[in-house]
Write a protein that holds these residues in place. Structure first.
Motif, PDB file in Angstrom:
ATOM      1  N   GLU A  64       0.805  -1.211   0.000  1.00 59.09           N
ATOM      2  CA  GLU A  64       0.000   0.000   0.000  1.00 59.09           C
ATOM      3  C   GLU A  64       0.845   1.271   0.000  1.00 59.09           C
ATOM      4  O   GLU A  64       0.456   2.264  -0.588  1.00 59.09           O
ATOM      5  CB  GLU A  64      -0.926  -0.007   1.217  1.00 59.09           C
ATOM      6  N   ASP A  65       1.988   1.277   0.648  1.00 59.23           N
ATOM      7  CA  ASP A  65       2.782   2.487   0.742  1.00 59.23           C
ATOM      8  C   ASP A  65       3.952   2.439  -0.245  1.00 59.23           C
ATOM      9  O   ASP A  65       5.105   2.333   0.143  1.00 59.23           O
ATOM     10  CB  ASP A  65       3.278   2.698   2.171  1.00 59.23           C
ATOM     11  N   LEU A  66       3.623   2.512  -1.524  1.00 56.31           N
ATOM     12  CA  LEU A  66       4.657   2.441  -2.555  1.00 56.31           C
ATOM     13  C   LEU A  66       5.612   3.624  -2.489  1.00 56.31           C
ATOM     14  O   LEU A  66       6.795   3.475  -2.763  1.00 56.31           O
ATOM     15  CB  LEU A  66       4.021   2.360  -3.939  1.00 56.31           C
ATOM     16  N   PHE A  67       5.113   4.798  -2.114  1.00 55.40           N
ATOM     17  CA  PHE A  67       5.991   5.962  -2.049  1.00 55.40           C
ATOM     18  C   PHE A  67       7.135   5.712  -1.086  1.00 55.40           C
ATOM     19  O   PHE A  67       8.289   5.962  -1.407  1.00 55.40           O
ATOM     20  CB  PHE A  67       5.222   7.223  -1.642  1.00 55.40           C
ATOM     21  N   GLU A  68       6.814   5.196   0.083  1.00 61.08           N
ATOM     22  CA  GLU A  68       7.855   4.922   1.069  1.00 61.08           C
ATOM     23  C   GLU A  68       8.826   3.855   0.558  1.00 61.08           C
ATOM     24  O   GLU A  68      10.031   3.942   0.747  1.00 61.08           O
ATOM     25  CB  GLU A  68       7.214   4.476   2.378  1.00 61.08           C
ATOM     26  N   ALA A  69       8.294   2.842  -0.121  1.00 61.56           N
ATOM     27  CA  ALA A  69       9.137   1.770  -0.635  1.00 61.56           C
ATOM     28  C   ALA A  69      10.081   2.264  -1.727  1.00 61.56           C
ATOM     29  O   ALA A  69      11.196   1.774  -1.853  1.00 61.56           O
ATOM     30  CB  ALA A  69       8.268   0.640  -1.179  1.00 61.56           C
ATOM     31  N   PHE A  70       9.652   3.225  -2.513  1.00 59.09           N
ATOM     32  CA  PHE A  70      10.496   3.746  -3.585  1.00 59.09           C
ATOM     33  C   PHE A  70      11.429   4.847  -3.110  1.00 59.09           C
ATOM     34  O   PHE A  70      12.401   5.168  -3.778  1.00 59.09           O
ATOM     35  CB  PHE A  70       9.650   4.269  -4.747  1.00 59.09           C
ATOM     36  N   ALA A  71      11.142   5.430  -1.948  1.00 57.82           N
ATOM     37  CA  ALA A  71      11.938   6.548  -1.458  1.00 57.82           C
ATOM     38  C   ALA A  71      13.382   6.148  -1.188  1.00 57.82           C
ATOM     39  O   ALA A  71      14.311   6.864  -1.565  1.00 57.82           O
ATOM     40  CB  ALA A  71      11.298   7.136  -0.201  1.00 57.82           C
ATOM     41  N   GLU A  72      13.601   5.006  -0.562  1.00 62.13           N
ATOM     42  CA  GLU A  72      14.969   4.607  -0.213  1.00 62.13           C
ATOM     43  C   GLU A  72      15.845   4.364  -1.447  1.00 62.13           C
ATOM     44  O   GLU A  72      16.956   4.887  -1.516  1.00 62.13           O
ATOM     45  CB  GLU A  72      14.953   3.394   0.716  1.00 62.13           C
ATOM     46  N   PRO A  73      15.381   3.565  -2.430  1.00 61.28           N
ATOM     47  CA  PRO A  73      16.213   3.428  -3.634  1.00 61.28           C
ATOM     48  C   PRO A  73      16.446   4.769  -4.336  1.00 61.28           C
ATOM     49  O   PRO A  73      17.546   5.036  -4.822  1.00 61.28           O
ATOM     50  CB  PRO A  73      15.410   2.477  -4.525  1.00 61.28           C
ATOM     51  N   ALA A  74      15.417   5.627  -4.360  1.00 51.19           N
ATOM     52  CA  ALA A  74      15.577   6.943  -4.991  1.00 51.19           C
ATOM     53  C   ALA A  74      16.593   7.784  -4.230  1.00 51.19           C
ATOM     54  O   ALA A  74      17.405   8.495  -4.842  1.00 51.19           O
ATOM     55  CB  ALA A  74      14.231   7.659  -5.069  1.00 51.19           C
ATOM     56  N   MET A  75      16.570   7.695  -2.899  1.00 50.39           N
ATOM     57  CA  MET A  75      17.548   8.444  -2.098  1.00 50.39           C
ATOM     58  C   MET A  75      18.967   7.956  -2.400  1.00 50.39           C
ATOM     59  O   MET A  75      19.878   8.765  -2.556  1.00 50.39           O
ATOM     60  CB  MET A  75      17.239   8.288  -0.607  1.00 50.39           C
ATOM     61  N   GLY A  76      19.141   6.637  -2.476  1.00 53.94           N
ATOM     62  CA  GLY A  76      20.455   6.096  -2.806  1.00 53.94           C
ATOM     63  C   GLY A  76      20.925   6.558  -4.175  1.00 53.94           C
ATOM     64  O   GLY A  76      22.096   6.903  -4.369  1.00 53.94           O
ATOM     65  N   TRP A  77      20.001   6.588  -5.128  1.00 52.94           N
ATOM     66  CA  TRP A  77      20.324   7.042  -6.490  1.00 52.94           C
ATOM     67  C   TRP A  77      20.753   8.503  -6.460  1.00 52.94           C
ATOM     68  O   TRP A  77      21.765   8.874  -7.046  1.00 52.94           O
ATOM     69  CB  TRP A  77      19.099   6.840  -7.388  1.00 52.94           C
ATOM     70  N   MET A  78      19.976   9.343  -5.752  1.00 44.32           N
ATOM     71  CA  MET A  78      20.288  10.779  -5.707  1.00 44.32           C
ATOM     72  C   MET A  78      21.590  11.052  -4.964  1.00 44.32           C
ATOM     73  O   MET A  78      22.317  11.977  -5.316  1.00 44.32           O
ATOM     74  CB  MET A  78      19.132  11.546  -5.075  1.00 44.32           C
ATOM     75  N   GLU A  79      21.901  10.237  -3.944  1.00 40.27           N
ATOM     76  CA  GLU A  79      23.163  10.408  -3.238  1.00 40.27           C
ATOM     77  C   GLU A  79      24.344  10.151  -4.164  1.00 40.27           C
ATOM     78  O   GLU A  79      25.398  10.779  -4.038  1.00 40.27           O
ATOM     79  CB  GLU A  79      23.226   9.485  -2.024  1.00 40.27           C
ATOM     80  N   LYS A  80      24.182   9.241  -5.085  1.00 39.79           N
ATOM     81  CA  LYS A  80      25.264   8.897  -6.018  1.00 39.79           C
ATOM     82  C   LYS A  80      25.369   9.901  -7.165  1.00 39.79           C
ATOM     83  O   LYS A  80      26.462  10.294  -7.570  1.00 39.79           O
ATOM     84  CB  LYS A  80      25.016   7.488  -6.572  1.00 39.79           C
ATOM     85  N   VAL A  81      24.214  10.342  -7.692  1.00 41.24           N
ATOM     86  CA  VAL A  81      24.180  11.147  -8.910  1.00 41.24           C
ATOM     87  C   VAL A  81      24.055  12.639  -8.635  1.00 41.24           C
ATOM     88  O   VAL A  81      24.607  13.458  -9.355  1.00 41.24           O
ATOM     89  CB  VAL A  81      23.001  10.684  -9.804  1.00 41.24           C
ATOM     90  N   GLY A  82      23.320  12.982  -7.611  1.00 37.29           N
ATOM     91  CA  GLY A  82      22.980  14.377  -7.364  1.00 37.29           C
ATOM     92  C   GLY A  82      21.497  14.568  -7.639  1.00 37.29           C
ATOM     93  O   GLY A  82      20.875  13.759  -8.318  1.00 37.29           O
ATOM     94  N   VAL A  83      20.951  15.629  -7.116  1.00 34.96           N
ATOM     95  CA  VAL A  83      19.508  15.826  -7.219  1.00 34.96           C
ATOM     96  C   VAL A  83      19.127  16.574  -8.488  1.00 34.96           C
ATOM     97  O   VAL A  83      18.385  16.072  -9.322  1.00 34.96           O
ATOM     98  CB  VAL A  83      18.970  16.565  -5.972  1.00 34.96           C
ATOM     99  N   ASP A  84      19.620  17.775  -8.648  1.00 36.75           N
ATOM    100  CA  ASP A  84      19.197  18.629  -9.758  1.00 36.75           C
ATOM    101  C   ASP A  84      20.324  18.914 -10.733  1.00 36.75           C
ATOM    102  O   ASP A  84      20.377  19.977 -11.331  1.00 36.75           O
ATOM    103  CB  ASP A  84      18.641  19.955  -9.210  1.00 36.75           C
ATOM    104  N   SER A  85      21.205  17.979 -10.911  1.00 39.08           N
ATOM    105  CA  SER A  85      22.337  18.218 -11.795  1.00 39.08           C
ATOM    106  C   SER A  85      21.966  17.881 -13.240  1.00 39.08           C
ATOM    107  O   SER A  85      21.064  17.078 -13.491  1.00 39.08           O
ATOM    108  CB  SER A  85      23.522  17.353 -11.368  1.00 39.08           C
ATOM    109  N   PRO A  86      22.647  18.482 -14.199  1.00 38.47           N
ATOM    110  CA  PRO A  86      22.435  18.074 -15.595  1.00 38.47           C
ATOM    111  C   PRO A  86      22.711  16.579 -15.794  1.00 38.47           C
ATOM    112  O   PRO A  86      22.068  15.935 -16.600  1.00 38.47           O
ATOM    113  CB  PRO A  86      23.440  18.931 -16.376  1.00 38.47           C
TER     114      PRO A  86
END
Length: 174
Positions: A64-86
């Motif tokens: 039911e809480d897909l947002f929470e489940a996707f937040a952690e992988p997305a956070m890991g991705w953003m930590e590696k790549v950056g948030v608003d970078s080209p």
């Protein structure tokens, strides 16, 4: 915008990562007597990417809480790549293009079903809009125009596909 890896990985390293995950492809010893070769690198990267995506999908499930489940992988991705970078936009655009190719299917003689084709067009639209954004940010107005032209064509395909699906389910007449 170009991208290059500071520490490029070899086909052997990627294969080793797949082995560590228990997902190594079977390499026919007659075709690969010396193991994975440099020309196998991109294909092995695709296998590694699929393995990781399958693991994320299994870990996040369809609860039911897909947002929470996707937040952690997305956070890991953003930590590696950056948030608003080209770079983040470039990576996302590249991912969308791969997704669109996967949505096309493998049967060259039979077109994909209408809904699948419309979904592909929607993904292409997103990729082209990101590309237009990057081109405009870099001052390449002509490149931005070309990307926007492609996106507009894809939007028309999305709308046509949506209408065809509505016809198919009886919501509207043809």
């Amino acid at each position: 915008m170009g991208i290059s890896s500071e520490h490029p990985v070899s086909a052997e390293q990627i294969y080793s990562a797949l082995v560590a995950l228990g997902a190594e492809p079977v390499l026919d010893p007659d075709l690969w007597p010396s193991g994975p070769q440099a020309e196998d690198r991109l294909r092995l990267m695709g296998a590694l990417l699929a393995t990781v995506e399958l693991e994320i999908t299994a870990a996040t499930g369809s609860g039911e809480d897909l947002f929470e489940a996707f937040a952690e992988p997305a956070m890991g991705w953003m930590e590696k790549v950056g948030v608003d970078s080209p770079l983040a936009s470039l990576l996302l655009s590249n991912r969308m293009q791969r997704t669109a190719v996967q949505l096309m299917g493998t049967d060259e003689e039979e077109p994909p079903p209408v809904g699948q084709a419309a979904a592909m067009a929607a993904v292409v639209t997103s990729a082209d809009l990101l590309s237009a954004h990057l081109q405009a940010a870099q001052g390449d107005e002509e490149g931005a125009r070309r990307a926007l032209d492609r996106a507009e064509g894809s939007v028309a395909d999305v709308l046509a596909g949506m209408h065809a699906l509505r016809v198919a389910i009886g919501d509207v007449e043809e």
